[in-house]
Write a protein that holds these residues in place. Structure first.
Motif, PDB file in Angstrom:
ATOM      1  N   LEU A 151     -86.171  36.282 -71.127  1.00 15.49           N
ATOM      2  CA  LEU A 151     -85.420  35.022 -71.056  1.00 15.49           C
ATOM      3  C   LEU A 151     -85.953  34.033 -70.031  1.00 15.49           C
ATOM      4  O   LEU A 151     -85.877  32.816 -70.240  1.00 15.49           O
TER       5      LEU A 151
ATOM      6  N   PHE B 200     -88.095  30.672 -70.855  1.00 11.65           N
ATOM      7  CA  PHE B 200     -87.437  29.498 -71.455  1.00 11.65           C
ATOM      8  C   PHE B 200     -86.831  28.616 -70.368  1.00 11.65           C
ATOM      9  O   PHE B 200     -86.896  27.387 -70.429  1.00 11.65           O
ATOM     10  N   PHE B 201     -86.239  29.267 -69.385  1.00 12.25           N
ATOM     11  CA  PHE B 201     -85.543  28.516 -68.340  1.00 12.25           C
ATOM     12  C   PHE B 201     -86.519  27.945 -67.320  1.00 12.25           C
ATOM     13  O   PHE B 201     -86.341  26.824 -66.843  1.00 12.25           O
TER      14      PHE B 201
ATOM     15  N   ALA C  86     -79.827  21.279 -76.828  1.00 12.14           N
ATOM     16  CA  ALA C  86     -80.693  21.780 -75.746  1.00 12.14           C
ATOM     17  C   ALA C  86     -81.495  22.998 -76.196  1.00 12.14           C
ATOM     18  O   ALA C  86     -82.488  23.350 -75.569  1.00 12.14           O
TER      19      ALA C  86
ATOM     20  N   PHE D 169     -75.410  29.064 -82.822  1.00 15.21           N
ATOM     21  CA  PHE D 169     -76.772  28.608 -82.524  1.00 15.21           C
ATOM     22  C   PHE D 169     -77.752  29.244 -83.508  1.00 15.21           C
ATOM     23  O   PHE D 169     -78.648  28.589 -84.017  1.00 15.21           O
TER      24      PHE D 169
ATOM     25  N   THR E  71     -83.620  37.582 -78.886  1.00 18.91           N
ATOM     26  CA  THR E  71     -83.510  36.748 -77.678  1.00 18.91           C
ATOM     27  C   THR E  71     -82.035  36.530 -77.350  1.00 18.91           C
ATOM     28  O   THR E  71     -81.601  36.646 -76.192  1.00 18.91           O
TER      29      THR E  71
ATOM     30  N   ILE F 106     -86.722  24.615 -77.717  1.00 24.26           N
ATOM     31  CA  ILE F 106     -87.213  25.212 -76.465  1.00 24.26           C
ATOM     32  C   ILE F 106     -88.214  26.340 -76.696  1.00 24.26           C
ATOM     33  O   ILE F 106     -88.695  26.941 -75.761  1.00 24.26           O
TER      34      ILE F 106
ATOM     35  N   LEU G 150     -86.472  24.160 -66.568  1.00 26.88           N
ATOM     36  CA  LEU G 150     -85.743  23.827 -65.343  1.00 26.88           C
ATOM     37  C   LEU G 150     -86.448  24.240 -64.050  1.00 26.88           C
ATOM     38  O   LEU G 150     -85.966  23.925 -62.970  1.00 26.88           O
TER      39      LEU G 150
HETATM   40  C1  HEM Z   1     -81.486  32.821 -76.626  1.00 22.01           C
HETATM   41  C2  HEM Z   1     -80.585  32.560 -75.682  1.00 22.01           C
HETATM   42  C3  HEM Z   1     -80.586  31.267 -74.893  1.00 22.01           C
HETATM   43  C4  HEM Z   1     -81.621  30.610 -74.282  1.00 22.01           C
HETATM   44  C5  HEM Z   1     -83.088  31.047 -74.191  1.00 22.01           C
HETATM   45  C6  HEM Z   1     -81.078  29.401 -73.697  1.00 22.01           C
HETATM   46  C7  HEM Z   1     -81.802  28.465 -72.973  1.00 22.01           C
HETATM   47  C8  HEM Z   1     -81.321  27.283 -72.488  1.00 22.01           C
HETATM   48  C9  HEM Z   1     -82.099  26.295 -71.778  1.00 22.01           C
HETATM   49  C10 HEM Z   1     -83.576  26.426 -71.444  1.00 22.01           C
HETATM   50  C11 HEM Z   1     -81.260  25.282 -71.463  1.00 22.01           C
HETATM   51  C12 HEM Z   1     -81.614  24.011 -70.653  1.00 22.01           C
HETATM   52  C13 HEM Z   1     -82.145  22.913 -71.474  1.00 22.01           C
HETATM   53  C14 HEM Z   1     -82.395  21.665 -70.641  1.00 22.01           C
HETATM   54  O1  HEM Z   1     -81.471  21.230 -69.910  1.00 22.01           O
HETATM   55  O2  HEM Z   1     -83.499  21.153 -70.715  1.00 22.01           O
HETATM   56  C15 HEM Z   1     -79.947  25.609 -71.971  1.00 22.01           C
HETATM   57  C16 HEM Z   1     -78.835  24.806 -71.840  1.00 22.01           C
HETATM   58  C17 HEM Z   1     -77.554  25.198 -72.180  1.00 22.01           C
HETATM   59  N1  HEM Z   1     -77.199  26.413 -72.737  1.00 22.01           N
HETATM   60 FE1  HEM Z   1     -78.471  27.866 -73.363  1.00 22.01          FE
HETATM   61  N2  HEM Z   1     -79.732  29.343 -73.950  1.00 22.01           N
HETATM   62  C18 HEM Z   1     -79.383  30.452 -74.686  1.00 22.01           C
HETATM   63  C19 HEM Z   1     -78.136  30.794 -75.149  1.00 22.01           C
HETATM   64  C20 HEM Z   1     -76.987  30.100 -74.864  1.00 22.01           C
HETATM   65  C21 HEM Z   1     -75.646  30.492 -75.279  1.00 22.01           C
HETATM   66  C22 HEM Z   1     -75.302  31.731 -76.130  1.00 22.01           C
HETATM   67  C23 HEM Z   1     -74.793  29.544 -74.777  1.00 22.01           C
HETATM   68  C24 HEM Z   1     -73.296  29.439 -74.876  1.00 22.01           C
HETATM   69  C25 HEM Z   1     -72.478  30.426 -74.661  1.00 22.01           C
HETATM   70  C26 HEM Z   1     -75.593  28.563 -74.064  1.00 22.01           C
HETATM   71  C27 HEM Z   1     -75.090  27.445 -73.431  1.00 22.01           C
HETATM   72  C28 HEM Z   1     -75.834  26.425 -72.900  1.00 22.01           C
HETATM   73  C29 HEM Z   1     -75.275  25.166 -72.431  1.00 22.01           C
HETATM   74  C30 HEM Z   1     -73.801  24.770 -72.407  1.00 22.01           C
HETATM   75  C31 HEM Z   1     -76.359  24.385 -71.990  1.00 22.01           C
HETATM   76  C32 HEM Z   1     -76.301  22.960 -71.428  1.00 22.01           C
HETATM   77  C33 HEM Z   1     -76.350  21.981 -72.570  1.00 22.01           C
HETATM   78  C34 HEM Z   1     -76.200  20.536 -72.092  1.00 22.01           C
HETATM   79  O3  HEM Z   1     -77.076  20.082 -71.327  1.00 22.01           O
HETATM   80  O4  HEM Z   1     -75.204  19.899 -72.469  1.00 22.01           O
HETATM   81  N3  HEM Z   1     -76.904  28.928 -74.130  1.00 22.01           N
HETATM   82  N4  HEM Z   1     -80.007  26.840 -72.575  1.00 22.01           N
END
Ligand code: HEM
Length: 133
Positions: free
Chosen positions: A28, A31-32, A73, A119, A84, A77, A36
């Motif tokens: 994981l 990706f982050f 978002a 998603f 994942t 990515i 970020l």
């Molecule tokens: C495969 C699993 C996941 C990965 C690799 C992942 C990765 C990411 C990344 C990289 C971002 C930041 C994007 C940016 O700001 O440029 C993000 C934002 C976010 N993720 Fe995930 N995510 C995953 C699963 C989830 C799940 C299951 C949830 C909800 C329960 C979630 C909720 C969020 C939220 C709320 C944001 C912020 C969105 C916004 O800016 O409004 N993510 N995620």
């Protein structure tokens, strides 16, 4: 002692603990780190934490604050697979069940699971026809 109720402070604690675990995870973290950076104290992370505090406040307590759409978002990515998401859910499960009593942890996990399924549907990687609920 696990928390018996949800408040702003323990949501904040959960969010920071969860992403610290994410950055230690070899599936994981890339990706982050790409989106970020790798310093949880600086750069884009504080804003991401703020977004997530609000997001979980809305999910768990109906607090207004998060007005976004969480899916976009995740659209571009990188390659995301069911595995994942399963890894994400596994780490999330560990953190919420460690921190909260089971009734609250269940609620967190259920919400996360619903979002993960959505998603995956949106990404076209949900070939699981069974209803997981
Ligand atoms: C495969 C699993 C996941 C990965 C690799 C992942 C990765 C990411 C990344 C990289 C971002 C930041 C994007 C940016 O700001 O440029 C993000 C934002 C976010 N993720 Fe995930 N995510 C995953 C699963 C989830 C799940 C299951 C949830 C909800 C329960 C979630 C909720 C969020 C939220 C709320 C944001 C912020 C969105 C916004 O800016 O409004 N993510 N995620």
């Amino acid at each position: 002692m696990p928390y018996e109720k949800i408040d702003v402070d323990n949501i904040r604690e959960m969010v920071r603990k969860f992403y610290a675990e994410i950055l230690k995870d070899e599936t994981l973290s890339p990706f982050f780190v790409k989106a970020l950076g790798d310093d949880l104290e600086n750069g884009k992370w504080p804003e991401h934490f703020h977004t997530l505090d609000n997001f979980w406040g809305l999910m768990m307590s109906g607090h207004k604050g998060y007005m976004g759409d969480p899916f976009p978002a995740h659209a571009f990515i990188g390659p995301l697979y069911r595995e994942t998401f399963e890894q994400w859910l596994k780490l999330f499960h560990a953190v919420v069940y460690e921190m909260f009593v089971p009734t609250i942890a269940d609620k967190f996990y259920k919400k996360a699971n619903i979002l993960a399924e959505q998603f995956m549907d949106n990404l076209g990687i949900n070939d699981d026809d069974e209803d997981d609920d």
